[in-house]
Design a protein around this motif. Structure first.
Motif, PDB file in Angstrom:
ATOM      1  N   ARG A   6      42.598  38.905  45.068  1.00 56.75           N
ATOM      2  CA  ARG A   6      43.100  39.704  46.255  1.00 56.75           C
ATOM      3  C   ARG A   6      41.783  40.481  46.937  1.00 56.75           C
ATOM      4  O   ARG A   6      40.973  40.271  48.060  1.00 56.75           O
ATOM      5  N   PHE A   7      41.497  41.884  46.833  1.00 54.68           N
ATOM      6  CA  PHE A   7      40.909  42.796  47.241  1.00 54.68           C
ATOM      7  C   PHE A   7      39.433  41.593  46.721  1.00 54.68           C
ATOM      8  O   PHE A   7      38.283  42.034  47.946  1.00 54.68           O
ATOM      9  N   ARG A   8      39.091  41.517  45.908  1.00 51.11           N
ATOM     10  CA  ARG A   8      37.376  40.599  45.415  1.00 51.11           C
ATOM     11  C   ARG A   8      37.370  39.843  46.940  1.00 51.11           C
ATOM     12  O   ARG A   8      35.854  39.806  47.873  1.00 51.11           O
ATOM     13  N   ARG A   9      38.266  38.933  47.857  1.00 46.42           N
ATOM     14  CA  ARG A   9      38.248  37.746  48.299  1.00 46.42           C
ATOM     15  C   ARG A   9      38.295  38.447  49.287  1.00 46.42           C
ATOM     16  O   ARG A   9      36.849  38.341  50.708  1.00 46.42           O
ATOM     17  N   PHE A  10      38.622  39.143  49.452  1.00 45.38           N
ATOM     18  CA  PHE A  10      38.912  40.329  51.010  1.00 45.38           C
ATOM     19  C   PHE A  10      37.759  40.896  50.685  1.00 45.38           C
ATOM     20  O   PHE A  10      36.867  40.873  52.446  1.00 45.38           O
ATOM     21  N   ALA A 168      42.993  52.241  46.099  1.00 48.52           N
ATOM     22  CA  ALA A 168      43.008  52.712  43.856  1.00 48.52           C
ATOM     23  C   ALA A 168      41.809  51.038  43.860  1.00 48.52           C
ATOM     24  O   ALA A 168      40.960  50.734  42.443  1.00 48.52           O
ATOM     25  N   TYR A 169      41.076  50.452  45.014  1.00 49.99           N
ATOM     26  CA  TYR A 169      40.753  49.259  44.650  1.00 49.99           C
ATOM     27  C   TYR A 169      39.210  48.880  45.192  1.00 49.99           C
ATOM     28  O   TYR A 169      38.745  47.655  44.831  1.00 49.99           O
ATOM     29  N   ILE A 170      39.178  48.881  46.789  1.00 50.09           N
ATOM     30  CA  ILE A 170      38.315  48.963  47.481  1.00 50.09           C
ATOM     31  C   ILE A 170      36.690  50.186  46.777  1.00 50.09           C
ATOM     32  O   ILE A 170      36.740  51.561  47.135  1.00 50.09           O
ATOM     33  N   PRO A 171      36.130  49.443  46.445  1.00 52.05           N
ATOM     34  CA  PRO A 171      34.808  50.557  46.157  1.00 52.05           C
ATOM     35  C   PRO A 171      34.478  51.067  46.862  1.00 52.05           C
ATOM     36  O   PRO A 171      34.842  51.183  48.107  1.00 52.05           O
ATOM     37  N   LYS A 172      34.439  52.248  46.280  1.00 48.02           N
ATOM     38  CA  LYS A 172      33.482  53.870  47.954  1.00 48.02           C
ATOM     39  C   LYS A 172      32.850  52.961  49.024  1.00 48.02           C
ATOM     40  O   LYS A 172      32.942  53.322  50.314  1.00 48.02           O
ATOM     41  N   GLN A 173      31.499  52.600  48.180  1.00 45.62           N
ATOM     42  CA  GLN A 173      30.675  51.855  49.142  1.00 45.62           C
ATOM     43  C   GLN A 173      31.053  51.163  50.712  1.00 45.62           C
ATOM     44  O   GLN A 173      30.375  50.498  51.239  1.00 45.62           O
TER      45      GLN A 173
END
Ligand code: SF4
Length: 221
Positions: A6-10, A168-173
């Motif tokens: 879900r995070f990846r697609r978001f 926890a899931y979204i990469p910092k950038q």
């Protein structure tokens, strides 16, 4: 669907369609942004943008705000929500900026939260926009949309818990932009009472929509 997916697609959707989201508050320097964000609590950005031109003209820097009374500030912000409290906060914030921070908007969470009217959410907005740090400010839109999409678990019942779940899931950038993506999606598509699911480009991976179309009983957060 796994949460990671879900995070990846978001992130994939918004990176492609809204690569450079911006705050809708008008400001021209960190001080003005701080004032605008304090005023925007429980109020719309549109309303804040209507009153800040006159406010910034009268109080163009922390020094003039620090010298003002809450009563005078009130006359410029009377049309926003909670104007009495916010006038007191702005007067105190101006004084503290001058007395403790040399008239500069500080760049740490701890220092920002010392300022009257500045909580964790406001501090995170400043750190993200002014200092481009990977902080996630959780307002009512971020809170609601994160739960509906399935990015935050239902057990995350506080803004801080949602902030931690997202971080926890979204990469910092991507974090500074993800904050804007969630706010704008909540403001224009995923409305609190009547989410526009049929027109929503995220419905293929939205947990709320999965349950809705599966005829499951869901609660609207
Ligand atoms: S599908 Fe509906 S509930 Fe899900 S994010 Fe879109 S508008 Fe919100």
């Amino acid at each position: 669907m796994q949460k990671k997916e879900r995070f990846r697609r978001f992130i994939e959707y918004f990176t492609e369609h809204f690569p450079e989201p911006q705050t809708e508050l008008n400001f021209s320097n960190p001080y003005e942004l701080l004032v605008a964000v304090i005023l925007s609590a429980q109020c719309t950005d549109k309303r804040i943008n209507q009153i800040t031109p006159a406010l910034f003209a009268r109080f163009p820097e922390p020094e003039s705000l620090a010298a003002a009374s809450a009563d005078e500030i009130f006359t410029y912000i009377r049309s926003v929500s909670y104007p009495n409290n916010k006038a007191r906060h702005l007067a105190g914030m101006g004084r503290m900026l001058m007395e403790r921070f040399g008239g500069e908007v500080p760049g740490s969470l701890e220092e920002l939260q010392q300022l009257p009217g500045v909580g964790r959410k406001t501090a995170n907005v400043i750190l993200s926009i002014v200092y481009n740090l990977p902080t996630m400010a959780v307002d009512t839109h971020v809170f609601r949309v994160s739960h509906r999409l399935g990015l935050a678990p239902l057990t995350a019942t506080t803004p801080l818990a949602v902030e931690k779940a997202l971080m926890a899931y979204i990469p910092k950038q991507h974090v500074p932009r993800a904050h804007h993506w969630l706010i704008l999606h909540g403001r224009y598509i995923c409305l609190a009472r009547s989410p526009k699911c049929d027109a929503c480009p995220l419905k293929d991976f939205c947990k709320y929509y999965e349950k809705l179309t599966g005829k499951a009983r869901v609660s609207v957060m």
